[in-house]
Design a protein around this motif. Structure first.
Motif, short mmCIF file in Angstrom:
data_model
loop_
_atom_site.label_atom_id
_atom_site.label_comp_id
_atom_site.label_asym_id
_atom_site.label_seq_id
_atom_site.Cartn_x
_atom_site.Cartn_y
_atom_site.Cartn_z
N PHE A 61 -8.01 31.54 -5.09
CA PHE A 61 -8.16 32.01 -3.70
C PHE A 61 -7.89 30.67 -2.75
N LYS A 62 -6.83 30.95 -1.98
CA LYS A 62 -6.55 29.83 -1.02
C LYS A 62 -6.67 30.14 0.44
N GLU A 67 -0.44 28.16 2.25
CA GLU A 67 0.42 28.83 1.51
C GLU A 67 1.67 29.03 2.12
N LEU A 68 1.39 29.48 3.53
CA LEU A 68 2.59 29.93 4.24
C LEU A 68 3.40 28.81 4.97
N MET A 71 6.55 28.77 3.48
CA MET A 71 7.34 29.96 3.77
C MET A 71 7.20 30.36 5.25
N PRO A 72 7.75 29.71 6.09
CA PRO A 72 7.64 29.84 7.63
C PRO A 72 8.24 31.13 8.25
N ALA A 73 9.02 31.71 7.24
CA ALA A 73 9.75 32.98 7.71
C ALA A 73 8.79 34.19 7.48
N LEU A 74 7.86 34.07 6.87
CA LEU A 74 6.94 34.83 6.49
C LEU A 74 5.87 35.10 7.17
N GLN A 75 5.55 34.15 8.34
CA GLN A 75 4.48 33.81 8.90
C GLN A 75 4.02 34.99 10.03
N ALA A 76 4.99 35.42 10.31
CA ALA A 76 4.78 36.68 11.49
C ALA A 76 4.77 37.94 10.60
N THR A 77 5.20 38.01 9.59
CA THR A 77 5.02 39.20 8.68
C THR A 77 3.54 39.45 8.25
N VAL A 78 2.98 38.19 7.70
CA VAL A 78 2.06 37.96 7.05
C VAL A 78 0.78 38.26 8.30
N GLY A 79 1.03 37.71 9.51
CA GLY A 79 0.19 38.11 10.62
C GLY A 79 -1.23 37.16 10.44
N ASP A 80 -2.10 38.16 10.39
CA ASP A 80 -3.68 37.51 10.51
C ASP A 80 -4.22 37.95 9.17
N ARG A 81 -3.50 38.13 8.22
CA ARG A 81 -4.01 37.68 6.82
C ARG A 81 -4.37 36.34 6.44
N ASP A 82 -5.66 35.94 6.34
CA ASP A 82 -6.12 34.79 6.21
C ASP A 82 -6.17 34.17 5.06
N VAL A 83 -6.12 34.78 4.10
CA VAL A 83 -6.44 34.63 2.71
C VAL A 83 -5.51 34.73 1.85
N ALA A 84 -4.91 33.78 0.77
CA ALA A 84 -4.05 33.82 -0.09
C ALA A 84 -4.55 34.09 -1.62
N ILE A 85 -4.13 34.95 -2.33
CA ILE A 85 -4.75 34.89 -3.66
C ILE A 85 -3.45 34.58 -4.43
N CYS A 86 -3.54 33.60 -5.21
CA CYS A 86 -2.47 33.08 -5.75
C CYS A 86 -2.46 33.42 -7.40
N VAL A 115 4.09 38.28 -2.21
CA VAL A 115 5.39 37.57 -2.10
C VAL A 115 5.59 36.90 -3.39
N CYS A 116 6.88 36.94 -3.70
CA CYS A 116 7.44 36.22 -5.10
C CYS A 116 8.58 35.70 -4.44
N ASP A 117 8.64 34.22 -4.73
CA ASP A 117 9.80 33.57 -4.37
C ASP A 117 10.10 33.75 -2.88
N GLY A 118 9.38 34.06 -2.07
CA GLY A 118 9.61 33.87 -0.64
C GLY A 118 9.96 35.65 -0.17
N ALA A 119 9.88 36.33 -1.16
CA ALA A 119 10.23 37.61 -0.73
C ALA A 119 8.91 38.56 -0.86
N LEU A 120 9.01 39.43 -0.07
CA LEU A 120 7.92 40.51 0.07
C LEU A 120 8.33 41.69 -1.01
N LEU A 121 7.29 41.99 -1.93
CA LEU A 121 7.35 42.84 -2.98
C LEU A 121 6.55 44.06 -2.50
N SER A 122 7.10 45.21 -2.89
CA SER A 122 6.45 46.43 -2.65
C SER A 122 5.55 46.79 -4.02
#
Length: 135
Positions: A61-62, A67-68, A71-86, A115-122
Motif C-alpha cells: 500500500f502506497k 506513485e502518480l 505518471m502525470p498524464a494519469l493524475q486527472a483520471t485517477v482523481g481523488d483516489r488517494d491509495v495505490a496498491i502496488c 495501471v500497467c506501464d502508464g496505461a489503464l487496464l479494464s
C-alpha cells in the motif's frame, strides 16, 4: 506485459479481506487470499492459493500521489483516489494470474483504476491476461 500493476482506490473503498475475497469469488478463478491480508498493514509477499497451488505475489500500500508523480498524464483520471496498491510478481504465471485477478476484483468491486506501464487496464483485459498466463 510488465510484472507490476498499480490499483488506485479511495481510502474508504479499500476492502477488508472478506469483501475482497467475495469479489474474487465472482471471477472465473479459484483464488484464495491468505487470512493474514490486512488493508494498509500487509506489505510484501501476500500468500495466495490458485487452484490449490501457491500463487502469492508482492503487495504494498502506497500513497497515490507519490506513485502518480511518475505518471502525470494519469493524475486527472485517477482523481481523488488517494491509495495505490502496488502488485508485483516474479516469473511464475500463477503469480501473474493471481495479481491480475486481485486487481480485476478491485476494479469491478471497489472502483479501482488499474495501471500497467502508464496505461489503464479494464477488468476484462486483466481477466483475459490472467487466463492467458495459465495456458
Amino acid at each position: 506485459m510488465a510484472r507490476a500493476l498499480t490499483a488506485f482506490l479511495k481510502r474508504a473503498d479499500v476492502p477488508a479481506r472478506k469483501a475482497l475475497q467475495q469479489a474474487i469469488a465472482r471471477l472465473p478463478f479459484a483464488l484464495t487470499l491468505d487470512e493474514g491480508y490486512v488493508p494498509f498493514e500487509t506489505s510484501g509477499y501476500l500468500p495466495c492459493t490458485l487452484d490449490g497451488e501457491d500463487a502469492g505475489f508482492d503487495l504494498r500500500f502506497k500513497d497515490a500521489a507519490a506513485e502518480l508523480a511518475a505518471m502525470p498524464a494519469l493524475q486527472a483520471t485517477v482523481g481523488d483516489r488517494d491509495v495505490a496498491i502496488c502488485c508485483k510478481w516474479g516469473g511464475d504465471p500463477r503469480e501473474e494470474a493471481a495479481a491480475l485477478a486481485v486487481c480485476a476484483a478491485l476494479a469491478t468491486g471497489f472502483g479501482a483504476l488499474v495501471v500497467c506501464d502508464g496505461a489503464l487496464l479494464s477488468s476484462d483485459h486483466m481477466l483475459k491476461q490472467a487466463k492467458g498466463a495459465l495456458v
